[in-house]
Design an enzyme around this catalytic site. Structure first.
Site, PDB file in Angstrom:
ATOM      1  N   CYS A 123       0.950  -0.964  -0.138  1.00  0.00           N
ATOM      2  CA  CYS A 123       0.004   0.064  -0.162  1.00  0.00           C
ATOM      3  C   CYS A 123       0.648   1.282  -0.317  1.00  0.00           C
ATOM      4  O   CYS A 123       2.027   1.004   0.178  1.00  0.00           O
ATOM      5  CB  CYS A 123      -0.859   0.218   0.739  1.00  0.00           C
ATOM      6  SG  CYS A 123      -2.631   1.597   0.628  1.00  0.00           S
ATOM      7  N   LYS A 199     -12.087  -5.392   2.415  1.00  0.00           N
ATOM      8  CA  LYS A 199     -11.615  -4.499   4.171  1.00  0.00           C
ATOM      9  C   LYS A 199     -12.431  -3.455   3.811  1.00  0.00           C
ATOM     10  O   LYS A 199     -12.864  -2.697   2.800  1.00  0.00           O
ATOM     11  CB  LYS A 199     -10.587  -3.866   3.468  1.00  0.00           C
ATOM     12  CG  LYS A 199      -9.404  -2.781   4.456  1.00  0.00           C
ATOM     13  CD  LYS A 199      -8.501  -3.131   4.001  1.00  0.00           C
ATOM     14  CE  LYS A 199      -7.314  -1.532   5.164  1.00  0.00           C
ATOM     15  NZ  LYS A 199      -6.180  -1.334   4.257  1.00  0.00           N
ATOM     16  N   ARG A 209      -2.391   2.792  13.271  1.00  0.00           N
ATOM     17  CA  ARG A 209      -2.338   4.251  12.640  1.00  0.00           C
ATOM     18  C   ARG A 209      -1.102   4.825  13.303  1.00  0.00           C
ATOM     19  O   ARG A 209      -0.172   5.767  12.769  1.00  0.00           O
ATOM     20  CB  ARG A 209      -3.078   5.052  12.573  1.00  0.00           C
ATOM     21  CG  ARG A 209      -4.592   4.363  11.324  1.00  0.00           C
ATOM     22  CD  ARG A 209      -4.715   5.357  10.166  1.00  0.00           C
ATOM     23  NE  ARG A 209      -5.473   4.367   9.193  1.00  0.00           N
ATOM     24  CZ  ARG A 209      -7.279   4.833   9.333  1.00  0.00           C
ATOM     25  NH1 ARG A 209      -7.819   5.744  10.028  1.00  0.00           N
ATOM     26  NH2 ARG A 209      -8.046   4.334   8.908  1.00  0.00           N
ATOM     27  N   LYS A 252     -11.137  -7.844   6.188  1.00  0.00           N
ATOM     28  CA  LYS A 252     -10.711  -7.220   7.596  1.00  0.00           C
ATOM     29  C   LYS A 252     -11.721  -6.323   8.068  1.00  0.00           C
ATOM     30  O   LYS A 252     -11.903  -5.530   7.001  1.00  0.00           O
ATOM     31  CB  LYS A 252      -9.047  -6.633   6.665  1.00  0.00           C
ATOM     32  CG  LYS A 252      -8.711  -5.817   8.109  1.00  0.00           C
ATOM     33  CD  LYS A 252      -7.376  -5.350   7.073  1.00  0.00           C
ATOM     34  CE  LYS A 252      -6.106  -3.904   8.447  1.00  0.00           C
ATOM     35  NZ  LYS A 252      -4.914  -3.887   8.303  1.00  0.00           N
TER      36      LYS A 252
HETATM   37 ZN   LIG Z   1      -3.059   1.707   2.793  1.00  0.00          ZN
END
Ligand SMILES: [Zn+2]
Length: 328
Positions: A123, A199, A209, A252
């Site tokens: 990602c 997701k 995060r 997810k």
């Molecule tokens: Zn991402």
């Protein structure tokens, strides 16, 4: 009166031996994938606790090697790597840099532990200055098609570094096809793709995060991640990814979406992975630290629930702990 005119289910629960004999689902070390956060840093001994995920760390390459080595002694078979680069930019260029932190981590782990299955998260959000999973237009929109080209480049760079499997987590449309074509064109026809196919835009990602330093600077991820209210859409997403070449489908988060795992299991023959995400981990850890729950029993029950729902593979921050418990 006490003949066989009612069901005596307790007969098969009367001893540990019989209970074990009729047990339908079990966690095996080979089912577990442990995620790690590896940081690009000059400090070789860097090991920073992640405040919102007690027991988890951001690690330098050396510390990563140490942690993985110790876990392998307990039976760890597979890892999922997330990278945290020194420099971030608009295009997330460290995501597909040949000398990027994840690429270096893959080389290191495959060199030291050739048998280990090394999976990389693909990602851009850990690598972009704005924290989004893709290229952002002037108007602030996340652009699909330019993004998937970069994701394919990232996947190729991971596989060139030695990754055994890539796991795109971005939820852009068409990325599985773009990655499959890129890998095939470069001779990597045998490298599987584990797709984060289903997701959801979830509050359960909160602690991650902090761990991956990937909070978006503006906006959210709702234009690409799924609405938690939807389940038919999950089947469409899974079907599309399979058609594009996904080898493993992931759901997810895990715990709030056991029904989705079951629906995928009933509709597809592909292996299914469940991602037991950061929020699920932190809830249990916090309650356990307060002495409110029995951590080991709760975790084992949770992970067994994934298997019962139909998951083959479980990605979990508890993997190291569970391997220790299974060894006892
Ligand atoms: Zn991402």
């Amino acid at each position: 009166m006490f003949d066989s005119d009612f069901y005596r289910g307790r007969r098969l629960r009367m001893s540990p031996g019989v209970r074990a004999m009729v047990r339908e689902n079990e966690i095996r070390p080979a089912d577990l994938v442990m995620p790690y956060f590896v940081v690009e840093t000059d400090d070789k001994a860097f090991k920073k606790p992640i405040g919102s995920m007690p027991g988890q760390f951001q690690l330098s390459l050396d510390e990563l090697e140490k942690s993985v080595g110790a876990a392998i002694k307990n039976g760890l078979a597979s890892v999922l790597l997330f990278g945290i680069p020194k420099e971030k930019d608009e295009a997330g260029s460290q995501a597909y840099a040949d000398e990027g932190i994840v690429q270096e981590a893959v080389r290191r782990l495959k060199d030291r532990f050739p048998e280990l299955v090394v999976i990389t998260d693909v990602c851009l959000c850990e690598y972009t200055s704005h924290g989004h999973c893709g290229m952002v237009s002037k108007g602030g929109e996340i652009q699909n098609d330019p993004t998937i080209e970069l994701l394919a480049k990232s996947a190729l760079s991971h596989v060139r570094a030695g990754a055994d499997m890539v796991a795109p987590s971005d939820m852009m449309d068409g990325r599985i096809l773009a990655i499959r074509e890129m890998l095939d064109e470069n001779g990597f026809t045998s490298t599987p793709i584990m797709s984060y196919a289903v997701k959801y835009a979830s509050a359960f990602y909160g602690p991650f995060r902090e761990a991956a330093d990937s909070t978006p600077k503006f906006g959210d991820r709702k234009t690409h991640q799924m609405d938690p209210a939807n389940s038919r859409e999950a089947l469409r997403e899974a079907e599309a990814d399979l058609a594009e070449g996904a080898d493993i489908l992931m759901v997810k988060p895990g715990m709030p979406y056991l029904d989705i795992i079951r629906q995928l299991r009933d509709n597809f023959d592909t292996p299914i992975a469940a991602y037991n995400v950061s929020g699920e981990y932190s809830m249990v850890k916090a309650a356990a630290q307060n002495g409110w729950v029995d951590e080991e029993r709760m975790v084992m029950e949770m992970l067994t629930g994934f298997k019962r729902a139909g998951a083959d593979i479980i990605i979990t921050y508890f993997a190291e702990d569970v391997l220790g418990w299974l060894k006892k």
